[in-house]
Design an enzyme around this catalytic site. Sequence first.
Site, short mmCIF file in Angstrom:
data_model
loop_
_atom_site.label_atom_id
_atom_site.label_comp_id
_atom_site.label_asym_id
_atom_site.label_seq_id
_atom_site.Cartn_x
_atom_site.Cartn_y
_atom_site.Cartn_z
N ARG A 43 29.59 36.72 36.18
CA ARG A 43 30.19 35.24 35.90
C ARG A 43 30.97 34.62 37.03
NH1 ARG A 43 32.08 37.38 29.69
NH2 ARG A 43 30.21 37.01 28.72
N LYS A 92 20.12 41.67 12.05
CA LYS A 92 20.30 41.03 10.68
C LYS A 92 20.08 39.51 10.66
CE LYS A 92 24.33 43.77 9.36
NZ LYS A 92 25.94 43.75 8.86
N GLY A 152 23.43 36.94 24.03
CA GLY A 152 23.85 37.97 24.62
C GLY A 152 23.03 39.47 24.84
N GLY A 181 27.62 33.48 21.77
CA GLY A 181 27.81 32.58 20.64
C GLY A 181 27.59 31.17 20.97
#
Length: 581
Positions: free
Chosen positions: A216, A378, A534, A557
Amino acid sequence: MCGPGRHAHQRANRSGDASIIQPHHYRTSSPALLIKFHLVLPPASKFPPPLSCIVCIPPLATHYSSLLPAFASPRNSGLAVSKMETLAMGASVSASGLCARATAQTSQTSRAALASAFSGKSLRALKSNVSLTLASQRPRQLRVVAEAQKETLSKTAQLPEDDGTSDVQRPATKGSDRKMSIKDIDSKEYKGKTVFVRADLNVPLNDQLEITDDTRIRASLPTIQYLTKAGAKVVLASHLGRPKKGPEERFSLKPVAGRLTELLGQTVELAPDCIGDEVKSKIAGLKEGDVLLLENVRFYKEEEKNDIEFSKKLSENIDFFVLDAFGTAHRAHASTAGIADYVTSRLAGLLLEKELEYLSGVVQKPTKPFVAIVGGSKISSKITVIESLMNVCDKVILGGGMIFTFFRAEGKSVGSSLVEEDKIELAKNLAELAKKKGVELILPVDVIAADKFAPDANVQTCSASSIPDGWMGLDIGPDAIKQFQEALSDAKTVLWNGPMGVFEFEQFAKGTFAVAETMAELTSKGAITVVGGGDSVAAVEKAGLADKMSHVSTGGGASLELLEGKVLPGVAALDDVRIHA
């Protein structure tokens, strides 16, 4: 939210009456009027009432019916508000179905005179929920914000009959709404100016507080170097970890300052705080090309609350605000969004610009055939991603644990595989939606099953329709790999979000790595390949193929929310590209 709009938002939330859903942002250089009104919905509407909007409109002779494309479009003509416009040197809202028409007009001949005429005044139309209040005279945002009762409207609710192209869904990157980047301004403009750069320097540290992965930090370098070369005084801000008790050494950005010094080849000083007199003194002492790193902004609880006063303090003596932290752009925090209300120029950094270009670009204007690969454990976490992608994809490939909910919906035996029982009907609906839209929905024909969730489990390859009792699927099988490779063979654009199996365990990583290898091969043949999310990013990095993709997103996200069609608060707070006739 700007001026009165922000306060209206806060009042609504404090009262518990409304929740903000998908803010829609515009920006104007003129004084603006704030208008709040309720929409009257037809009985058959899919949107539960009541629904209201907060809108800022500039006092110009310009039509703004396009500000509410979903509300004003023919397909939603049943909604009460069908028109919005501004009149010469005034503003008005027309709403069929409302009891009154609110109009503000003046004979003044200048914007400044108009602002003075309405300064501090509030106009209210009787028997309707319409009010107008003048915003401050500095450049402001025009924001359209849908509000609805918390208990009746979910955060992922979409407008009825959404076709995936509505500006309400993707305002930040469509057409003329492209956000201005630091390269859209002449580099000479930065010379001697103080530039606040919100970067994502949230790197992992070991017990000795040493950086274990500086990806990053490296990703932030192009923006920093561009600005320092232009002679800017760069003030860097970031969070690190999740401090809960104020300043803590283990969450200090001190190691980051040291690494930046090494990578930039110049001293990067760490400020003792992120606000306060000492910080202001440090900023005032910067010379052209200098870089100052502020201490962790999350040492203050006001950061995550997007506190107005904290935002103002961050903005003191700042000439330009630059957002380059895509990973936190989906958070409406003080350093990512709130500060933008108090700085004249708000720009995207080079990393953020690239993220928006690829992630929004592939969804809005993909080169066909466009194939999306969606994995993960999920279905509940990917519902809106799948729905959104079905609006633009030719094929959607599904993998990961979510496939077993689809298999159960088809009546297949899934053994002890992960199944979301309460999402079985949803899986059926998504399958029907794919048929309705003409999208090929591809599920694996076989899986690798294990007798326990462990790296040393016994395994067997099973047909997707007959997984034995006591066995659980943890990866796609060899035939599924061939099946997916065939489905991808003619793809010109590929978007991948989520692994195909439990790739953290070596014997269940083959499916995920095979997809990564196939995408790398497609990239070499000229296809556009984008990895967003991610776990899938971690997978391509583990496979050593990250540099073989067109783009690997730095956001988790944020990537998901952008793909879902949501507005990212940090992005929405930036200036739109200026269009000249």
